[in-house]
Write an enzyme that holds these catalytic residues in place. Structure first.
Site: not given
Lengths: 591, 697
Positions: B322, B392
Site C-alpha cells: 500500500d 474542511f
C-alpha cells in the site's frame, strides 16, 4: 601422447560441435511435427503405417499410457527376438546350419538388444544365423534406439509444456524417430562404410588356406590336452555394413563379429573408425540442442552440452595419457614414441588405430551407452581401463545413449537445480517449474536403482564360489574390476565388455540379463513419472532470484553433481578394483 | 482509510526497521542449554528418532556396535578400547543432533514463555442476556460471549470491540509501550487477549474458544509441538533419505568386496564408515533449522500461522505494498509555494499560513511549518485577529479562515475557481499551468485565495520514506517485483512510483482491483505477498500466498492472513521475505557442506580399512594419519563434533545478502561446497594429531 593424436581428438570434438545444432533443430521439427524436407516421402508411409496398425496420430498420452505403450512394445519385440533365436535352426538364412541358441543365452541376448545394451555373451559368427542377426538383432538396434529418442522427447515435452497432462504419443514418436532420423542417416552412413570395405553379403563363410600352418594345443572339457595342426582359416561373412551403421548410430554396440569394431570387416580403416566414433555421439549430442529448442532456451541446451563436453574431455585425456605411459613392468623394452612405433601400451589394440584412436573410442563408447569396442578395455592400463568404467558408473550422461543420455542427465539437472535452489533461498525451479517433493522422490529413485543393481549383483558374484568366481580369468583387484565392469556395463545398458570374464554361464546370463532390464525399464518408470508431473506444473516466469540454468556456473554445478553422485557411491569398490590395481602395478605386481 | 492511517502512524514504530529483535537472547543461555542436554537423551526414544531417518540409522548403528561391544568384553577382544571409543562417539553423534534440536526448541519455548506470561488467567465480566454481568475465569469464555473490560483490567481473550473506545496497552505482545486506540466499528476493532485496557471501557465480543486463540496457536508453533514439515523440508528429507540408502548400499556391499579381496572388516569399522558418509550434519540440524526459522520470525515480532507460510515468503515473486504508510509517510506535506502573478511568495505564504493555523490536519500543519522555515512566519493568535475558522467539508472541499470581511480559503483548484468566480475574480493562466504541472509530477496542488484574488498554489507532496528506494533495489536484486497500490490517479501514482523506485503501480485501486491483481499474478505462476489491515483487505489477504495482517487491523483481516505483524509495520514484509529465504539457504548450505565432507572422510577411512591387506593403498592416506585406528576414530569424532560446531549457524541462519541468484549461489558454493571439501581434511588431521598425542589409540 603425440600432436597427431591430439589433432584427431580435437577434430572429432569439433565436428560434433558443428553438427549438434543443425541435427538438433531437425529433430525438434520432426517431433514437434513441423514441416521438414522429407514430408512428401515420409508422410504417406507414416499415414499408411498408422492406418494399418490403428494408431490415432492426434492422440496425446499421459505419462502412464506412454510408459505402458513403451513397455508393451519392448516386451513384444523381446519375445520376438527370443523366439527367433530359439527357432533359428529351422528358419531360413542359416547357411552355416547353426543350432538353436540355448535358453539362458537367448534370454540374455534378447534382453540385451531390447534394452539397447548389446552385451554379447556369445561369439556371433558361430552362434547367430543371418536371419537372427538381421531380424532378431538389427531390428532391435533400430527399435531400442528409437525408443530411447522417443523417451527423451517425451521428457523434453514434460519440461517444456505447462499445465498439460500429456507428453506426446509413443507410437508416433517411435515411428518418426525410426523413419525420419535413424533410417535416412543409416542408409547414407552404411554406404560410406561399404566404401571403406565393410562387407555386406549373405554368403556362406569363406575358407582360406593359412600361409603358415600352426600347431595349437587345446584343453578339452575333461582336462585332456590335444594337439591340432591348423592349416585352414574360416572367414566369417554377412550383412555387416547395414548392422554396423545402426549399431553405432543407435549407440547399440552389438558387434556382428566377436571382435566387434576391432574386426577388419566391421571397421577396416582409420576413416571408418572416425566415422563410427562420430556416429556414436551424433544423436546424443544433438538432442541437447533439441532440448534447448523445445524448451525455448537454446542456451540451456548448450550449458548441458558444455557439462558433457567437460566430462568427455577429462575422460579422453586421462585415457589417452594412461595408455601412452610405458608399462613399468616391461624393463629393458623401448616404449618410447618414435616414427616407427606408437610407444605406450599397445597390448589389445589394433595397430591401424593406435593409441589415440583406441583411447578416444573407449571413452566415446562408454560416455555414450554404445559399448562397441575397437580395443580390449581389459588390456588397458589400470587407470586407462578405469576411464570407461567410471564413464558408465557416472550413469552414461556424457552425451550418453541415444535418448538415454539426455534423460539420465535430466535427472542430474533436477538434482543440481534442487541443491542450487535451496542455496539461493527459493523453492527450486527448473525452467520455471517448481521442483517439489514428488520430483525429488522420483529423481532419487532413479539414482538409487542404478547402484542397487550394480553393487548387489557384483557383491553376489564376488562372493559366490560356485557361480561368480569360476567365470574369472584373472585374480585379485583385476578380477573384481571384471565383475564390476560386467554388471556396470549391463545395468548401464552399455554392453561393452572388459573381457576376461567368461560370462556365458547360466548365472551370468541370467543376472546380467536381469541387470539390463532393471537398468533400462525400472529406471525409465520414475523418470517418466517425473516428466509427467513436470508437464502438469505451472510455469513461473524467471526472475533474477531464480537460479539460471544457462550459465557456466550451472555447467560447473552439473558436472560437480554428476561426479559426486557417481564418485561417492562407487569410490569404495573402485578403490579395491582399478585404483588398487594401479598402485600394485607400480609396486611391481600384475594380475 | 485516510484518517485511520494518520492515527496508525502515531502508534507504530519508525518505518525503517532495525533487525535487532526485541526478545533476542544470547545463543547459549545456560537454562536452555541445561534443559536441552536432558532433552537430548530423552529424544533417544526410537519412536522420536524415527521422525529423522538419517539420525535413526546412526542410532541403529550405535545400538549394533553397543551389543557387539558386550561380545568384545566376553571374548577379550584386543580391539576393545578402540571399539569402545567408536561406540561412544557414535552415540555422541546421535546426542549432538538431538541436542541441536532441543536447543532450537528450548529457544522457541523461552519465546513462548514470554508470550504465555501475557496469557495469565484473568477474570472476565461476562454479560448475561438480561443485561447483568457475571464474573467467570477467562478460560471459561466461549465464542460469541460478550464481556465488559474496564480501565486497568486485562482483556480476557481475542475479540472484537462492539461498543466503546479505549486506549489499550499492547506491550505484552508487541513490546511497544505506546498505547493504541481500540474502538468499535472500522479497522481498529480487534483486541488481543492478554493486553490491558488503560482508559475507559470496552464491550468485547469474544472471537475464539480457549486454546484456539492467536496466542495459543503461536505458542504451539514456536514450541515446535505442532510443527509440521514444510514442503521444501519434505523434499530435502527425501533427498537425504535417498543418499542414506545409497551409502548404506555402498557400505553393505563393501564387505563382500573386502572378503573377495581377503581383507574383511569389523562391524565397528563398517558402521563408522556408514555414519561418516550419510549426511548426518544436515540430518542432525534439519529440524533445528526449521524451528529456528520460526523463532527468528517471532524475534521480529511476526507471528506465522504455519511454517509453510514462512517458506512461501522466501519464494515470493511479487510484493503488493500500500502506498500510504508503507511507501510514503501517511500524509502529504507542503513542499513549495508558487505565487500567482503580481503576488510575492511571502504574501502567498502568509495567506496560506493564516488559512492553516487552526487546521489540525497534517497537511495544514505542514503548510505552517513550511511558511516558518521559508519566510520566518510565526504563528499568530487567531483570537487577536478575530478570525473565524472554516473547517474542511466534503461539499465545499475547502478550508480556511474569515478575518473580518476577508475570506481566506485553500482547496482544490476546482473549488477555489468556483469560489473566486462567485466573487467576480478569475484564476490567472500561470496558476492554472502551475496546478497542471504539480498534478502531473505526482503532487497535490492546493490553491489559495484571499477574497476574489488567487494568491497562488501550495505544492503538497507525498513524502517517500527514507531508504525505500534502496530496499526496493535490493528486492529487485532478489528477483522480487514490487507493486504499489494506491487510490491516487494514475498520473500521481506514476510520479510517486518513479520516486520510490517500485516496479509497477496500481492506481485508483479498489479492493476488487487488488484481488484481481493478485489472481492475475498467481495465474502466471507467481507467488504474491501483501500486507493489509482493514476488513476490506481480508479477501485479498486470504488470496495472497503470504498475507501479513497488521496487529492493529481488524479480526477479519488477521484471520484471513497467514501472518500477523505485532508491530503493525507494513515494511516488515521485506524482512519476512528475507527470513524465508534465509531458512531455505541454511538448509541448502548445510546439505552441500554435509555431502562435500564425504570426500575427506573417504580419504581417511578407506586407506585405513585396507592398508593392512594392501600396503600400497597407503598412497590414498594423503592426510598422513597416524594409524588405521586413529584415522577411523578421527573421522568419526570429526563427524560428531561438526554437528555441535554448526549449531550456532543452524540457529542463526546463514548470512543473507540481497544479491542475484547467480552471485549468491557462487558465494555459497565456495563457502559451503569447496569449504566443505577442505575443512574436514584439516579437522580430521588435527583430531588425529590430538588423539595420537594423548594415546587414545
Amino acid at each position: 601422447m603425440t600432436p597427431n593424436g591430439w589433432l584427431q581428438i580435437i577434430l572429432f570434438f569439433g565436428i560434433i560441435l558443428v553438427v549438434t545444432k543443425p541435427l538438433g533443430i531437425y529433430m525438434e521439427r520432426v517431433f514437434e511435427r513441423k514441416r521438414t524436407f522429407g514430408d512428401r516421402l515420409f508422410g504417406p508411409i507414416e499415414r499408411l503405417l498408422y492406418r494399418v496398425i490403428g494408431i490415432d496420430e492426434s492422440h496425446e498420452m499421459r505419462w502412464i499410457e506412454y510408459g505402458i505403450s513403451m513397455l508393451l512394445f519392448s516386451a513384444m519385440t523381446m519375445l520376438l527376438t527370443y523366439g527367433i533365436e530359439r527357432l533359428q535352426a529351422i528358419l531360413p538364412w542359416n547357411p552355416q546350419k547353426l543350432v538353436a541358441v540355448a535358453p539362458d543365452l537367448a534370454f540374455n541376448t534378447a534382453a540385451s538388444f531390447t534394452t539397447n545394451t548389446n552385451w554379447q555373451s556369445y561369439v556371433p559368427e558361430s552362434t547367430m544365423s543371418y536371419l537372427t542377426q538381421a531380424l532378431g538383432l538389427t531390428t532391435h538396434n533400430f527399435w531400442s534406439a528409437a525408443v530411447g529418442i522417443a523417451l527423451a522427447i517425451a521428457i523434453i515435452r514434460g519440461i517444456a509444456r505447462k499445465e498439460s497432462s500429456t507428453i506426446g504419443n509413443f507410437w508416433v514418436d517411435l515411428t518418426r524417430a525410426t523413419l525420419r532420423v535413424l533410417l535416412p542417416i543409416c542408409i547414407v552412413y552404411g554406404l560410406a562404410l561399404v566404401s571403406q570395405g565393410v562387407v555386406q553379403n549373405f554368403r556362406p563363410y569363406d575358407t582360406a588356406k593359412v600361409l603358415q600352418p600352426q600347431k595349437v594345443t587345446l584343453i578339452g572339457n575333461d582336462g585332456k590336452q590335444t594337439t591340432q595342426m591348423i592349416t585352414e582359416q574360416i572367414i566369417a561373412q554377412g550383412p555387416v555394413a547395414s548392422q554396423e551403421a545402426i549399431k553405432m548410430l543407435g549407440t547399440n554396440g552389438g558387434g556382428f563379429f566377436n571382435a566387434n569394431s576391432a574386426h577388419p570387416f566391421e571397421n577396416p580403416t582409420p576413416l571408418s573408425n572416425f566415422l563410427e566414433m562420430l556416429s556414436i555421439f551424433l544423436i546424443p549430442a544433438s538432442l541437447t540442442a533439441t532440448l534447448g529448442r523445445m524448451t525455448k532456451s537454446p542456451s540451456h541446451g548448450w550449458a548441458i552440452f558444455a557439462a558433457m563436453s567437460v566430462l568427455f574431455l577429462v575422460g579422453v585425456t586421462t585415457a589417452y595419457w594412461a595408455e601412452s605411459q610405458p608399462n613399468p613392468l616391461l624393463h629393458g623394452v623401448d616404449q618410447h614414441v618414435t616414427a616407427t612405433q606408437s610407444g605406450g601400451n599397445m597390448e589389445g589394440k589394433e595397430v591401424r588405430f593406435g593409441i589415440a584412436n583406441s583411447a578416444l573410442f573407449a571413452t566415446v563408447t562408454t560416455d555414450a551407452s554404445c559399448g562397441a569396442v575397437n580395443a580390449m578395455h581389459d588390456s588397458f592400463m589400470p587407470l586407462g581401463g578405469m576411464v570407461p568404467l567410471v564413464n558408465i558408473l557416472l550413469g552414461e550422461v556424457v552425451f550418453g545413449g541415444v535418448g538415454a543420455g539426455l534423460y539420465g542427465v535430466f535427472i542430474m539437472v533436477v538434482l543440481s537445480v534442487f541443491i542450487a535452489g535451496l542455496m539461493v533461498g527459493r523453492t527450486p525451479e527448473y525452467l520455471g517449474k517448481k521442483i517439489e517433493a514428488y520430483d525429488v522422490k522420483m529423481a532419487m529413485l532413479y539414482v538409487l536403482i542404478f547402484p542397487l543393481s550394480i553393487l548387489i549383483l557384483t557383491a553376489i558374484a564376488s562372493t559366490s564360489s560356485t557361480f561368480g568366481l569360476p567365470g574369472l580369468n584373472n585374480l585379485g583387484p583385476h578380477g573384481l574390476s571384471e565383475m564390476l565392469y560386467a554388471y556396470t556395463s549391463s545395468t548401464g545398458n552399455n554392453g561393452s565388455a572388459f573381457a576376461g570374464l567368461s560370462a556365458n554361464t547360466h548365472f551370468y546370463n541370467f543376472t546380467l540379463g536381469t541387470a539390463m532390464l532393471i537398468g533400462r525399464f525400472l529406471m525409465i518408470v520414475p523418470m517418466l513419472a517425473l516428466a509427467g508431473n513436470l508437464a502438469q506444473k505451472k510455469m513461473v516466469p524467471p526472475s533474477s532470484g531464480t537460479f539460471p540454468v544457462t550459465t557456466p556456473l550451472f555447467t560447473t554445478l552439473l558436472v560437480g553433481v554428476i561426479i559426486i553422485v557417481g564418485a561417492l557411491t562407487f569410490f569404495p569398490v573402485l578403490s579395491l578394483g582399478p585404483v588398487l590395481e594401479h598402485l600394485m602395478l607400480h609396486a611391481g605386481r600384475m594380475f | 482509510m485516510a484518517t485511520a492511517s494518520v492515527i496508525q502512524n502515531q502508534n507504530t514504530t519508525p518505518p525503517v526497521i532495525t533487525s535487532s529483535g526485541k526478545h533476542r537472547k544470547s545463543l547459549w543461555d545456560s537454562r536452555i542449554v541445561r534443559q536441552a542436554l536432558i532433552d537430548a537423551f530423552r529424544k533417544l526414544n526410537p519412536r522420536t528418532m524415527m521422525r529423522n531417518p538419517v539420525m535413526f540409522v546412526v542410532e541403529i548403528g550405535s545400538f549394533i556396535t553397543t551389543v557387539l561391544l558386550f561380545r568384545d568384553v566376553t571374548t577379550h577382544q584386543s580391539s576393545f578400547v578402540f571399539d569402545l571409543q567408536i561406540t561412544l562417539w557414535l552415540w555422541f553423534t546421535v546426542l549432538f543432533a538431538n541436542f541441536a534440536e532441543a536447543m532450537a526448541e528450548g529457544r522457541g519455548k523461552a519465546q513462548a514463555d514470554t508470550l504465555r506470561r501475557a496469557k495469565s488467567e484473568t477474570t472476565a465480566h461476562r454479560l448475561l442476556p438480561n443485561g447483568e454481568s457475571e464474573d467467570v475465569p477467562s478460560v471459561k469464555l466461549r465464542l460469541e460471549d460478550i464481556v465488559i473490560v474496564v480501565a486497568g483490567e486485562l482483556i480476557p481473550g481475542d475479540g472484537e470491540v462492539i461498543d466503546g473506545v479505549a486506549s489499550v496497552d499492547e506491550s505484552a505482545i508487541t513490546g511497544e509501550s505506546a498505547p493504541v486506540i481500540r474502538e468499535s466499528g472500522g479497522d481498529r476493532s480487534a483486541v488481543t487477549g492478554g493486553t490491558k485496557v488503560l482508559s475507559d471501557h470496552l464491550k468485547i465480543r469474544i472471537t475464539s474458544n480457549p486454546g484456539e486463540t492467536f496466542l495459543d496457536k503461536m505458542i504451539a508453533l514456536v514450541e515446535g509441538a505442532e510443527r509440521q514439515k514444510t514442503p521444501n523440508e519434505i523434499a530435502l528429507n527425501i533427498l537425504l533419505c535417498g543418499l542414506t540408502i545409497i551409502f548404506l548400499l555402498a557400505v553393505v556391499t563393501l564387505q563382500p568386496f573386502a572378503i573377495y579381496s581377503h581383507a574383511p572388516q569389523t562391524v565397528f569399522v563398517l558402521v563408522s564408515l556408514l555414519v561418516c558418509l550419510i549426511p548426518t550434519t544436515i540430518g542432525g540440524l534439519l529440524s533445528a533449522i526449521g524451528i529456528a526459522g520460526m523463532d527468528r520470525l517471532v524475534q521480529h515480532n511476526v507471528l506465522a500461522m504455519s511454517g509453510r507460510a514462512v517458506e512461501a515468503a522466501g519464494d515470493v515473486n511479487t510484493l503488493l505494498l500500500d502506498k500510504t504508510g508503507t511507501i510514503t509517510l501517511g500524509n502529504r506535506q507542503a513542499a513549495d509555494f508558487i505565487a500567482a502573478p503580481g503576488v510575492s511568495n511571502e504574501q502567498l505564504a502568509d495567506a496560506a499560513q493564516l488559512s492553516s493555523l487552526p487546521d489540525e490536519t497534517p497537511e495544514g500543519r505542514s503548510i505552517v511549518i513550511l511558511a516558518k522555515e521559508r519566510y520566518g512566519l510565526r504563528g499568530r493568535d487567531l483570537e487577536e485577529l478575530d478570525a473565524e475558522f472554516v473547517p474542511f467539508s466534503a461539499i465545499t472541499r475547502m478550508s480556511g479562515v474569515n478575518i473580518g470581511k476577508t475570506a481566506i480559503r485553500k482547496g482544490s483548484a476546482d473549488a477555489i475557481t468556483k469560489f473566486v468566480e462567485e466573487r467576480g475574480g478569475a484564476v490567472p493562466k500561470d496558476v492554472r499551468t502551475a496546478v497542471d504541472t504539480i498534478a502531473r509530477s505526482g503532487g497535490t496542488p492546493l490553491v489559495v485565495a484571499r477574497g476574489s484574488q488567487v494568491m497562488g498554489v501550495v505544492y503538497l507532496k507525498d513524502i517517500v520514506k527514507g531508504g525505500m528506494k534502496e530496499r526496493f533495489a535490493q528486492l529487485r536484486a532478489m528477483g522480487i517485483r514490487t507493486i504499489m497500490i494506491t487510490g491516487d490517479n494514475p498520473l500521481t501514482a506514476a510520479a510517486i512510483a518513479r520516486e520510490a523506485g517500485v516496479d509497477d503501480f496500481l492506481a485508483e485501486a479498489k479492493p476488487k482491483d487488488k484481488m484481481d491483481l493478485i489472481k492475475r499474478e498467481q495465474t502466471q505462476g507467481k507467488l504474491v505477498a501483501m500486507t493489509g489491515d482493514g476488513t476490506n483487505d481480508a479477501p485479498a489477504l486470504a488470496q495472497a500466498d503470504v498475507g501479513v495482517a497488521m496487529n492493529t487491523g481488524t479480526q477479519a483481516a488477521k484471520e484471513a492472513g497467514n501472518m500477523v505483524d505485532l508491530d503493525s509495520n507494513p515494511t516488515k514484509l521485506i524482512e519476512i521475505v528475507e527470513i524465508g529465504k534465509q531458512l531455505l539457504m541454511t538448509r541448502g548450505a548445510l546439505t552441500t557442506f554435509s555431502i562435500s565432507n564425504d570426500v575427506a572422510k573417504y580419504f581417511a577411512i578407506l586407506p585405513a580399512m585396507f592398508a593392512g591387506a594392501f600396503p600400497v593403498l597407503n598412497a590414498l592416506n594423503i592426510m598422513h594419519l597416524k594409524t588405521p585406528e586413529s584415522a577411523i576414530l578421527s573421522a568419526v569424532i570429526f563427524n560428531a563434533l561438526i554437528i555441535v560446531a554448526l549449531i550456532p549457524l543452524a540457529l542463526r541462519g546463514v548470512k543473507y545478502r540481497a544479491l542475484g541468484a547467480a552471485v549468491l549461489l557462487q558465494r555459497n558454493l565456495w563457502i559451503y561446497g569447496v569449504g566443505g571439501i577442505i575443512v574436514p581434511f584439516i579437522g580430521i588431521k588435527i583430531i588425529d594429531m590430538i588423539i595420537t598425542a594423548i594415546h587414545l589409540v
